[in-house]
Design an enzyme around this catalytic site. Structure first.
Site, PDB file in Angstrom:
ATOM      1  N   GLU A 101       0.811  -1.225   0.000  1.00  0.00           N
ATOM      2  CA  GLU A 101       0.000   0.000   0.000  1.00  0.00           C
ATOM      3  C   GLU A 101       0.841   1.269   0.000  1.00  0.00           C
ATOM      4  O   GLU A 101       0.514   2.249  -0.667  1.00  0.00           O
ATOM      5  CB  GLU A 101      -0.908  -0.003   1.228  1.00  0.00           C
ATOM      6  N   ASP A 102       1.960   1.262   0.729  1.00  0.00           N
ATOM      7  CA  ASP A 102       2.677   2.506   0.986  1.00  0.00           C
ATOM      8  C   ASP A 102       4.054   2.606   0.356  1.00  0.00           C
ATOM      9  O   ASP A 102       4.732   3.619   0.511  1.00  0.00           O
ATOM     10  CB  ASP A 102       2.834   2.709   2.503  1.00  0.00           C
TER      11      ASP A 102
END
Length: 764
Positions: A101-102
């Protein structure tokens, strides 16, 4: 009395808080200790260390709201999972759960390094916000995230355990969020995540999340109740210890081997009971309970007999959760008795195995496997999934996001209070309190509910709005001539499953009519908005929209629009968005093929990169949008190459970037030659460069390094250090620069600082 058995089943719950350690390496060392202590099979600790280093490097430049390195969060999540006794794959997934996600890493890379199970768990936890959920409001985004999570749960239940550990640590650090975010996350926790933890029997997580959420939602009442409870416990302490000693003596005299201790009810549970039953703290009798843990079920009932022999039981306060376990598999005997001084108190009696499941729920399954257990482990996993998870999957099929979220919250909130009823053959059905024979019929089978015409309860004919009671024996009367459920039934049922099945019956029965109405609404909307429906009505777009709303076909979408479950504008706008993305992607692929073909020619110039007011663009590729990679931070003057991503334009890397050098052959075909334009190398635009400095530590070294940078008028963006195994220190230093020439000058200047062993540019 035996006092050691309880230690064998209760893992350390003093989970390290981020405030205890600011150094991620110290947190990781704590994680390793817990893994070694709690597991008979430690697994590949070298692979665990690799997962930690991957998370640390991937999150290197990221900070939490508290200012701490972001990697402290996944390490704390992994610690929670380790304390629950989870297997090594799940703990590694906790370390890596924010990677996809990051950061720039993706699922395929994780799978190559850590295996399919770890990558699948990380993918299941990854929020859709990292993917494509544009154009949705917050409720729709939440529903989509939950849909994805439950789908992943159906394949591997460990997904939700990682998610619960993630939410627990976020709740522990909620003080760094804004007041609005604190209330939002606390409410979401009580509505969704805490009930899920209860469904799975993980009281260790549920109780703590409840109390934290209450402290933000009702801060004054929380503080007042906490103060009163503390004073009450202080006064009751000696009394309750005497009571425990007294009970222990009775059990020992009966020759029953047991561990006996006390349990204090957690604060949110007390608060909830006071609110629901309109009672004061003094009127709650089970704040403190005596817990008797024995070897066998036979000993449970023997201990119950001893207790009732010495203490007078309060009528109606005995519950046998051993014979009739709760839906989350909780088992115990509960009885409230009167002490010799007239004070009522609760006693809980269970086996060691029941206690382990009561504390850790589904996580106890992996504890058992890690300790070498084998009996019915797969069956245990399926038992914990229960019919509930299958019911959740049913909710997703025909309900839009708004309906799904409302039904899910309703189903979770109804879980806490249940009634136990019996079929004529003696099967037990657990239903929400207040359920009617209609709920019971649909709990047996959908066809039974649809053909129901009446019911007998305890051999007596009852109305269909009769409220079922614990112990009722229910017989459903059906008829093949039944015309099906009535719309009025929706007002009578309490279970989400029954309500959903009734709705599905009406949707199916009236489908043709609803399809016609839906089609008319779509045509009318497109005409009003001047949208050419034939242009956006492409099979690939229709498939995406159907998948988004869990519909089997376009007719199902139209039927849902027809009965009001979806808005026609919602669907058409989604189709327009998908159409625009498809068109952009088609043009991009065509351009990429053209450029790759042309760039293979020796006479074809390299793609040009410039920094304009509109961002970074690649000249000669129809101004395709590009961005700089965060793994190697290229600056003007570096040798660079472009990588054509799927759907996100072109990413610019340095040619010596690790991710470029180690790129698989199938991806290398998407590389585009690139170089800096003179307007970029001669501009005063600022870029970020990262140096990795290896030093031998001494007093004042860090001061000398920062002084060297600031004397050149350079702005330092971030600086962090960590110690290596050989006693040397590694410093990661990021600063703003105008280009490679300035970076090289900084490196040469730093090499003159005493104690610096080597310097290199970060390359991934």
């Amino acid at each position: 009395m035996e006092t050691d058995k309880i230690q064998n089943i209760e893992l350390d719950t003093n989970i390290v808080q981020p405030s205890d350690f600011t150094d991620p390496d110290a947190l990781y060392a704590e994680l390793v200790k817990i893994v070694r202590r709690n597991s008979a099979n430690n697994g590949d600790l070298e692979l665990l260390h690799r997962a930690y280093m991957t998370a640390k490097n991937a999150h290197m430049d990221q900070k939490r709201k508290s200012g701490e390195p972001y990697v402290t969060h996944p390490v704390c999540v992994a610690i929670i999972l380790a304390n629950l006794g989870l297997d090594l794959d799940t703990i590694m997934a906790g370390l890596l759960h924010d990677i996809v996600e990051d950061t720039i890493l993706h699922k395929d890379q994780l799978q190559r390094i850590f295996g399919k199970d770890v990558a699948g768990l990380v993918d299941g936890v990854t929020k859709l916000t990292a993917l494509d959920i544009g154009g949705m409001n917050n409720d729709e985004k939440q529903a989509e995230n939950l849909r994805k999570m439950f789908m992943a749960m159906s394949h591997d239940i460990r997904v939700i355990i990682v998610k619960l550990a993630d939410r627990l640590h976020n709740m522990r650090t909620l003080q760094y969020q804004s007041p609005e975010k604190q209330v939002e996350k606390s409410r979401e926790t009580l509505d969704i995540y805490s009930p899920i933890a209860q469904r799975l029997g993980i009281s260790k997580i549920k109780d703590e999340m409840d109390d934290i959420a209450l402290s933000y939602l009702e801060p004054e009442e929380y503080a007042d109740l906490k103060e009163k409870l503390s004073a009450k416990n202080s006064n009751l302490g000696p009394y309750m210890q005497g009571l425990i000693d007294e009970v222990s003596e009775h059990i020992a005299d009966a020759g029953i081997s047991a561990t006996i201790n006390g349990r204090v009810k957690h604060l949110f549970s007390i608060y909830n009971k006071m609110k629901k039953k309109n009672k004061t703290l003094d009127q709650i009798y089970d704040i403190f309970a005596v817990r008797i843990i024995v070897d066998s079920i036979k000993d449970c009932y023997a201990a119950l007999g001893i207790i009732h022999e010495h203490y007078k039981p309060i009528p109606g306060r005995f519950k046998d959760y051993i014979a009739m376990p709760k839906p989350n598999m909780y088992q115990s005997l509960h009885t409230t008795v009167i002490g010799k001084d007239g004070t009522p108190f609760e006693i809980q009696i269970r086996t060691y195995e029941m206690h382990r499941i009561a504390e850790y729920g589904i996580a106890a399954h992996w504890q058992y496997k890690e300790r070498g257990g084998s009996e019915t482990s797969d069956q245990t996993d399926e038992t914990y999934k229960m019919n509930w998870l299958h019911q959740i999957m049913e909710l997703q099929k025909e309900n839009d996001n708004r309906e799904f979220l409302a039904l899910l919250k309703s189903d979770l909130n109804l879980f806490s209070e249940t009634v136990y009823c019996f079929t004529p053959t003696g099967q037990v059905k657990n239903l929400p309190a207040g359920s009617t024979p209609i709920d019971f019929a649909y709990a047996i089978h959908t066809a039974v509910g649809n053909k129901m015409v009446g019911a007998r309860v305890n051999d007596q004919i009852v109305n269909i709005d009769y409220k079922l009671q614990n112990g009722d024996r229910v017989e459903i009367i059906t008829s093949q001539n039944s015309r099906g459920p009535s719309m009025d039934w929706l007002k009578l049922v309490r279970s989400t499953s029954a309500r959903n099945k009734i709705n599905q019956w009406f949707k199916s029965t009236l489908k043709e009519e609803n399809i016609a109405i839906g089609k008319e609404k779509v045509e009318k909307y497109c005409k009003a908005k001047q949208i050419d429906f034939s242009e956006i009505n492409r099979p690939d777009i229709v498939d995406k929209v159907c998948a988004r709303y869990s519909a089997n076909s376009w007719d199902s979408i139209l039927a849902t629009i027809g009965h009001g479950g979806l808005k026609e504008g919602q669907i058409i706008n989604r189709m327009v968005d998908e159409y625009n993305k498809v068109v952009r992607k088609e043009v991009t692929d065509e351009q990429v093929l053209e450029v790759l073909s042309e760039s293979s020619s020796a006479n074809h110039p390299k793609a040009k990169i410039s920094n304009s007011n509109h961002g970074i663009t690649v000249k000669g590729v129809h101004d395709l949008a590009v961005r700089f990679s965060r793994c190697c931070n290229p600056v003007p003057g570096d040798e660079i190459v472009g990588f054509v991503t799927r759907g996100r334009g072109v990413t610019i890397h340095r040619t010596d970037c690790v991710n470029i050098i180690s790129m698989p052959p199938e991806d290398r075909a998407r590389l585009i030659p690139a170089e800096w334009q003179s307007s970029a190398t001669g501009s005063k635009a600022k870029y970020v460069a990262t140096l990795r400095i290896y030093v031998t530590n001494r007093i004042g070294l860090l001061v000398d390094i920062t002084r060297t940078i600031t004397e050149k008028g350079i702005d330092i963006r971030s600086l962090d250090t960590h110690a290596g195994k050989n006693g040397r220190i590694t410093i990661n230093l990021s600063f703003e620069t105008v280009g490679a020439e300035e970076v090289n000058a900084v490196i040469e200047k730093l090499r003159q600082v005493d104690g610096i062993v080597d310097i290199e540019r970060a390359t991934g």
